[in-house]
Design a protein around this motif. Structure first.
Motif, PDB file in Angstrom:
ATOM      1  N   PRO A 173     105.651 -74.277 -49.077  1.00  0.00           N
ATOM      2  CA  PRO A 173     105.898 -74.770 -48.497  1.00  0.00           C
ATOM      3  C   PRO A 173     105.213 -76.283 -49.421  1.00  0.00           C
ATOM      4  CG  PRO A 173     104.579 -73.510 -46.751  1.00  0.00           C
ATOM      5  CD  PRO A 173     104.523 -73.400 -47.984  1.00  0.00           C
ATOM      6  N   LEU A 174     104.133 -76.058 -50.498  1.00  0.00           N
ATOM      7  CA  LEU A 174     104.078 -77.014 -51.261  1.00  0.00           C
ATOM      8  C   LEU A 174     105.411 -77.098 -52.097  1.00  0.00           C
ATOM      9  CD1 LEU A 174     101.887 -79.009 -52.986  1.00  0.00           C
ATOM     10  CD2 LEU A 174     101.323 -76.401 -54.519  1.00  0.00           C
ATOM     11  N   ILE A 175     105.721 -76.128 -52.694  1.00  0.00           N
ATOM     12  CA  ILE A 175     107.213 -76.226 -53.590  1.00  0.00           C
ATOM     13  C   ILE A 175     108.352 -76.993 -53.088  1.00  0.00           C
ATOM     14  CG2 ILE A 175     109.344 -74.835 -54.392  1.00  0.00           C
ATOM     15  CD1 ILE A 175     106.888 -72.161 -54.429  1.00  0.00           C
ATOM     16  N   ARG A 176     108.024 -76.989 -51.415  1.00  0.00           N
ATOM     17  CA  ARG A 176     109.242 -77.711 -50.720  1.00  0.00           C
ATOM     18  C   ARG A 176     108.547 -79.502 -50.703  1.00  0.00           C
ATOM     19  NH1 ARG A 176     113.205 -75.145 -48.281  1.00  0.00           N
ATOM     20  NH2 ARG A 176     112.025 -73.340 -47.377  1.00  0.00           N
ATOM     21  N   ARG A 177     107.465 -79.421 -50.581  1.00  0.00           N
ATOM     22  CA  ARG A 177     107.042 -80.820 -50.412  1.00  0.00           C
ATOM     23  C   ARG A 177     107.221 -82.003 -51.538  1.00  0.00           C
ATOM     24  NH1 ARG A 177     102.939 -79.101 -47.629  1.00  0.00           N
ATOM     25  NH2 ARG A 177     101.412 -78.658 -49.634  1.00  0.00           N
ATOM     26  N   LEU A 178     106.909 -80.816 -52.664  1.00  0.00           N
ATOM     27  CA  LEU A 178     107.167 -81.436 -54.152  1.00  0.00           C
ATOM     28  C   LEU A 178     108.716 -81.581 -54.752  1.00  0.00           C
ATOM     29  CD1 LEU A 178     103.212 -80.984 -55.764  1.00  0.00           C
ATOM     30  CD2 LEU A 178     104.326 -82.260 -54.844  1.00  0.00           C
ATOM     31  N   ALA A 179     109.411 -81.056 -54.380  1.00  0.00           N
ATOM     32  CA  ALA A 179     110.607 -81.224 -54.681  1.00  0.00           C
ATOM     33  C   ALA A 179     111.008 -82.288 -55.074  1.00  0.00           C
ATOM     34  CB  ALA A 179     111.770 -79.464 -53.955  1.00  0.00           C
ATOM     35  N   LEU A 180     112.069 -82.283 -55.910  1.00  0.00           N
ATOM     36  CA  LEU A 180     112.959 -83.986 -55.610  1.00  0.00           C
ATOM     37  C   LEU A 180     114.022 -83.129 -54.342  1.00  0.00           C
ATOM     38  CD1 LEU A 180     113.818 -83.973 -59.345  1.00  0.00           C
ATOM     39  CD2 LEU A 180     111.970 -86.084 -57.790  1.00  0.00           C
TER      40      LEU A 180
END
Length: 180
Positions: A173-180
């Motif tokens: 979820p963190l990866i998704r949240r911070l991805a461009l």
């Protein structure tokens, strides 16, 4: 393939490999670095940078045995180039600077060198050794140099055999949240 699948695939393919002379795998090392960033109450971007600080090792093959390394792999630059198209600079820049941060810390804090693992001492030599005064000044002028030092310290901690951490899936979820 979306960013979460891409990162999961990288860790699936190369993450089980031993982390160059350390008692952990690349996956364990990355998860431990993120774990220590979380324990230090780092902001989300630095937790993610800690998790992905060695992504350059996952996208480019290097010899498994440090004794076979004859030059620096520049994994921080490889990783930052890979990350820059996927995440904001608050994630990619600390990754790009985490090796210079090691060289910086060795220059400004002699006791830091003594805390490095044997493998990190070997790679430090390949990476140019401690910075000289001019390099220290240039490093401190870099945006994100403080953040890179924080990631570097988490990197140094993330070499504990058997340490239980969150799983990679917990960071998706963190990866998704911070991805461009």
């Amino acid at each position: 393939m979306d960013i979460v699948e891409e990162i999961a695939a990288l860790f699936s393919v190369r993450g089980k490999e031993t982390y160059f002379g350390e008692p952990v795998s690349m996956r364990e090392h990355s998860l431990q670095a993120a774990h220590f960033a979380g324990l230090a109450h780092a902001p989300e971007n630095l937790v993610l940078a800690a998790l992905l600080h060695d992504v350059g090792h996952l996208v480019v093959s290097v010899p498994d045995d440090l004794a076979d390394w004859t030059e620096d792999a520049h994994h921080e630059e490889v990783g930052a180039r890979w990350l820059v198209a996927r995440f904001p600079p608050s994630v990619s820049e600390p990754v790009r600077l985490h090796v210079p941060a090691k060289r910086y810390l060795c220059a400004v804090s002699p006791e830091y060198f003594d805390r490095l693992s044997d493998a990190s001492k070997v790679t430090l030599n390949l990476q140019g050794g401690p910075m000289n005064d001019a390099e220290v000044r240039r490093f401190k002028e870099q945006p994100y140099h403080r953040e890179a030092v924080r990631v570097r310290l988490c990197d140094d901690q993330g070499k504990v055999a058997g340490l239980v951490t969150q799983a990679l899936e917990d960071y998706l979820p963190l990866i998704r949240r911070l991805a461009l």
